[in-house]
Design a protein around this motif. Structure first.
Motif, PDB file in Angstrom:
ATOM      1  N   ALA A  63       0.810  -1.233   0.000  1.00 59.74           N
ATOM      2  CA  ALA A  63       0.000   0.000   0.000  1.00 59.74           C
ATOM      3  C   ALA A  63       0.835   1.272   0.000  1.00 59.74           C
ATOM      4  N   GLU A  64       1.979   1.260   0.712  1.00 58.06           N
ATOM      5  CA  GLU A  64       2.783   2.478   0.810  1.00 58.06           C
ATOM      6  C   GLU A  64       3.880   2.569  -0.250  1.00 58.06           C
ATOM      7  N   LEU A  67       2.136   0.402  -4.410  1.00 55.64           N
ATOM      8  CA  LEU A  67       0.945   0.986  -5.025  1.00 55.64           C
ATOM      9  C   LEU A  67       0.796   2.483  -4.755  1.00 55.64           C
ATOM     10  N   HIS A  68       1.515   2.995  -3.763  1.00 54.30           N
ATOM     11  CA  HIS A  68       1.464   4.412  -3.387  1.00 54.30           C
ATOM     12  C   HIS A  68       0.047   4.876  -3.036  1.00 54.30           C
ATOM     13  N   TRP A  69      -0.730   3.969  -2.423  1.00 55.76           N
ATOM     14  CA  TRP A  69      -2.068   4.344  -1.955  1.00 55.76           C
ATOM     15  C   TRP A  69      -1.981   5.237  -0.733  1.00 55.76           C
ATOM     16  N   LEU A  70      -0.915   5.099   0.031  1.00 58.64           N
ATOM     17  CA  LEU A  70      -0.686   5.883   1.238  1.00 58.64           C
ATOM     18  C   LEU A  70       0.725   6.457   1.185  1.00 58.64           C
ATOM     19  N   TYR A 105     -10.244  -6.112   1.530  1.00 55.93           N
ATOM     20  CA  TYR A 105     -10.436  -5.257   0.354  1.00 55.93           C
ATOM     21  C   TYR A 105     -10.301  -6.097  -0.902  1.00 55.93           C
ATOM     22  N   PRO A 107      -9.511  -5.653  -4.647  1.00 57.62           N
ATOM     23  CA  PRO A 107      -9.049  -4.647  -5.604  1.00 57.62           C
ATOM     24  C   PRO A 107      -9.777  -4.700  -6.952  1.00 57.62           C
ATOM     25  N   GLY A 110     -13.082  -2.907  -5.825  1.00 62.19           N
ATOM     26  CA  GLY A 110     -12.859  -1.666  -5.077  1.00 62.19           C
ATOM     27  C   GLY A 110     -13.696  -1.581  -3.821  1.00 62.19           C
TER      28      GLY A 110
END
Length: 131
Positions: A63-64, A67-70, A105, A107, A110
């Motif tokens: 995630a961090e 994927l750079h979601w956070l 989740y 993906p 969504g």
């Protein structure tokens, strides 16, 4: 992340804390404050991230960093709580956990849904004990 605790006891019938407890410095004191603000038999709902290798891989690495979601550094793995630790912290704060479920989740769609898998995200429902 910002939160405010008032000093008025027994104020709320329900406390909902989603993805907060892993960001506070002292989860036990946080839950004691939450219990002090909750009426007897009041509900508490807390979601958080399990401290597991799978959660490290998905909530931090994926995630961090992938994927750079956070933003990088949003989570610190050592601040995650296991389900057993959360139950113990809540018991000590006079809150009894009644139900717990995984929170997963998908993906492809969504969407988030409840699951039996508590290895990454989980949500707990508890009630404040009558004194």
């Amino acid at each position: 992340m910002c939160y405010l605790f008032l000093t008025i006891p027994n104020l709320f019938a329900i406390g909902i804390l989603l993805k907060v407890i892993e960001h506070v410095a002292n989860p036990a004191e946080f839950c004691k404050s939450l219990a002090a603000l909750t009426v007897p038999d009041g509900a508490t709902i807390i979601s958080t991230i399990n401290r597991s290798m799978r959660s490290y891989a998905t909530a931090i690495v994926a995630a961090e960093y992938l994927l750079h979601w956070l933003p990088k550094g949003t989570h610190e793995w050592s601040s995650f709580l296991t389900p057993e630790e959360l139950v113990l912290i809540l018991q000590r704060a006079n809150i009894t956990v009644r139900e717990m479920a995984g929170f997963v989740y998908n993906p492809l769609t969504g969407r988030w849904s409840l699951s039996d898998d508590i290895s990454v995200n989980f949500i707990a429902f508890g009630t404040k004990n009558c004194q």
